[in-house]
Design an enzyme around this catalytic site. Structure first.
Site, PDB file in Angstrom:
ATOM      1  N   CYS A  26     -31.184 -53.157   6.469  1.00  0.00           N
ATOM      2  CA  CYS A  26     -30.571 -54.094   7.420  1.00  0.00           C
ATOM      3  C   CYS A  26     -31.522 -54.381   8.585  1.00  0.00           C
ATOM      4  O   CYS A  26     -31.394 -55.412   9.243  1.00  0.00           O
ATOM      5  CB  CYS A  26     -29.214 -53.590   7.913  1.00  0.00           C
ATOM      6  SG  CYS A  26     -29.232 -51.954   8.654  1.00  0.00           S
ATOM      7  N   GLN A  81     -26.275 -43.176   8.887  1.00  0.00           N
ATOM      8  CA  GLN A  81     -27.228 -42.072   8.828  1.00  0.00           C
ATOM      9  C   GLN A  81     -26.773 -40.917   9.704  1.00  0.00           C
ATOM     10  O   GLN A  81     -26.891 -39.745   9.323  1.00  0.00           O
ATOM     11  CB  GLN A  81     -28.620 -42.551   9.251  1.00  0.00           C
ATOM     12  CG  GLN A  81     -29.659 -41.451   9.188  1.00  0.00           C
ATOM     13  CD  GLN A  81     -31.051 -41.961   9.464  1.00  0.00           C
ATOM     14  OE1 GLN A  81     -31.376 -43.118   9.189  1.00  0.00           O
ATOM     15  NE2 GLN A  81     -31.899 -41.110  10.005  1.00  0.00           N
ATOM     16  N   CYS A 141     -25.593 -48.865   3.910  1.00  0.00           N
ATOM     17  CA  CYS A 141     -25.137 -49.079   5.274  1.00  0.00           C
ATOM     18  C   CYS A 141     -23.717 -49.643   5.248  1.00  0.00           C
ATOM     19  O   CYS A 141     -23.460 -50.664   4.606  1.00  0.00           O
ATOM     20  CB  CYS A 141     -26.089 -50.060   5.967  1.00  0.00           C
ATOM     21  SG  CYS A 141     -25.487 -50.741   7.504  1.00  0.00           S
ATOM     22  N   GLU A 142     -22.809 -48.989   5.925  1.00  0.00           N
ATOM     23  CA  GLU A 142     -21.428 -49.460   5.902  1.00  0.00           C
ATOM     24  C   GLU A 142     -21.226 -50.729   6.733  1.00  0.00           C
ATOM     25  O   GLU A 142     -20.219 -51.405   6.587  1.00  0.00           O
ATOM     26  CB  GLU A 142     -20.463 -48.371   6.367  1.00  0.00           C
ATOM     27  CG  GLU A 142     -20.531 -48.007   7.819  1.00  0.00           C
ATOM     28  CD  GLU A 142     -19.543 -46.919   8.180  1.00  0.00           C
ATOM     29  OE1 GLU A 142     -19.018 -46.979   9.296  1.00  0.00           O
ATOM     30  OE2 GLU A 142     -19.294 -45.999   7.365  1.00  0.00           O
ATOM     31  N   HIS A 143     -22.186 -51.069   7.561  1.00  0.00           N
ATOM     32  CA  HIS A 143     -22.068 -52.276   8.377  1.00  0.00           C
ATOM     33  C   HIS A 143     -22.488 -53.536   7.624  1.00  0.00           C
ATOM     34  O   HIS A 143     -21.976 -54.619   7.890  1.00  0.00           O
ATOM     35  CB  HIS A 143     -22.909 -52.152   9.650  1.00  0.00           C
ATOM     36  CG  HIS A 143     -22.431 -51.073  10.558  1.00  0.00           C
ATOM     37  ND1 HIS A 143     -23.277 -50.412  11.424  1.00  0.00           N
ATOM     38  CD2 HIS A 143     -21.205 -50.522  10.738  1.00  0.00           C
ATOM     39  CE1 HIS A 143     -22.590 -49.512  12.096  1.00  0.00           C
ATOM     40  NE2 HIS A 143     -21.348 -49.553  11.695  1.00  0.00           N
ATOM     41  N   HIS A 144     -23.475 -53.398   6.703  1.00  0.00           N
ATOM     42  CA  HIS A 144     -24.018 -54.575   6.018  1.00  0.00           C
ATOM     43  C   HIS A 144     -23.989 -54.463   4.494  1.00  0.00           C
ATOM     44  O   HIS A 144     -24.336 -55.419   3.810  1.00  0.00           O
ATOM     45  CB  HIS A 144     -25.469 -54.815   6.466  1.00  0.00           C
ATOM     46  CG  HIS A 144     -25.601 -54.984   7.940  1.00  0.00           C
ATOM     47  ND1 HIS A 144     -26.002 -53.956   8.774  1.00  0.00           N
ATOM     48  CD2 HIS A 144     -25.359 -56.050   8.738  1.00  0.00           C
ATOM     49  CE1 HIS A 144     -26.010 -54.386  10.024  1.00  0.00           C
ATOM     50  NE2 HIS A 144     -25.622 -55.645  10.028  1.00  0.00           N
ATOM     51  N   HIS A 187     -33.998 -48.517   6.936  1.00  0.00           N
ATOM     52  CA  HIS A 187     -32.765 -49.271   6.745  1.00  0.00           C
ATOM     53  C   HIS A 187     -33.086 -50.722   6.404  1.00  0.00           C
ATOM     54  O   HIS A 187     -33.745 -51.417   7.180  1.00  0.00           O
ATOM     55  CB  HIS A 187     -31.915 -49.211   8.025  1.00  0.00           C
ATOM     56  CG  HIS A 187     -31.405 -47.853   8.314  1.00  0.00           C
ATOM     57  ND1 HIS A 187     -30.079 -47.509   8.177  1.00  0.00           N
ATOM     58  CD2 HIS A 187     -32.035 -46.715   8.711  1.00  0.00           C
ATOM     59  CE1 HIS A 187     -29.906 -46.241   8.491  1.00  0.00           C
ATOM     60  NE2 HIS A 187     -31.088 -45.732   8.817  1.00  0.00           N
TER      61      HIS A 187
END
Length: 189
Positions: A150, A120, A78-81, A148
């Site tokens: 996250c 995704q 995940c590019e956010h976390h 996910h």
């Protein structure tokens, strides 16, 4: 791995461990920064690849009906976390003018796209768009199901929750019957 700065990753991991209050000289953590740097180089290897390259060789076969490779396992970050998400993808296309790819190329395309900091939704559309561009089929339909971390490990904390994304291109955009056909095959065990 040529563009990956392993030393910089090692230093960053040491800084993170120190920032959360760990002792980076503790026996169990001594080699952790090195292990993490190698892992990140592997997990983000897709940044060094172009998924279109997997379609440089195509075959011509008198087949213009459904081709579906389903239940292709994958993982990404995940590019956010920067925590993993993983699941399965189902990739379908209808060849045009007999132009088909080796079946493994569909999975290789997916892996190339997934092995980078990702969303995704982007994986789903990039795989579909790459196949449309490189094979010029009548249509492409890609469905991705993933869990996910996250959502499992933090925040909502709901292990087992799956996210499903789907992208339809070409004939699959307009033809619900064709989409339903693929969905039926995907659900078959």
């Amino acid at each position: 791995m040529s563009n990956v700065d392993l030393n910089k990753i090692e230093e960053a991991v040491k800084m993170i461990l120190e920032a959360v209050g760990e002792d980076v000289t503790r026996e169990g953590l001594l080699d952790t920064p090195k292990r993490v740097s190698k892992m990140y180089a592997e997990m983000f290897s897709g940044l060094q690849e172009d998924p279109r390259d997997y379609f440089s060789t195509v075959f011509h076969e008198d087949h213009e009906e459904l081709v579906l490779v389903k239940d292709i396992p994958f993982f990404s970050m995940c590019e956010h976390h920067l925590v993993p998400f993983y699941g399965t993808a189902h990739i379908a296309y209808i060849p045009k003018d007999g132009k088909v790819a080796g079946l493994s190329k569909l999975g290789r395309c997916l892996e190339s796209v997934a092995r980078r900091p990702q969303l995704q939704e982007r994986i789903t559309s990039t795989v579909a768009d790459t196949i449309m561009e490189m094979l010029n089929p009548k249509g492409v339909y890609v469905v991705v199901e993933a869990e996910h971390m996250c959502m499992t490990m933090r925040g909502l904390k709901k292990p087992g929750a799956k996210t499903v994304t789907a992208v339809a291109r070409g004939i699959y955009e307009q033809d619900a019957v064709k989409r339903n056909e693929v969905n039926t095959f995907i659900q078959m065990k």
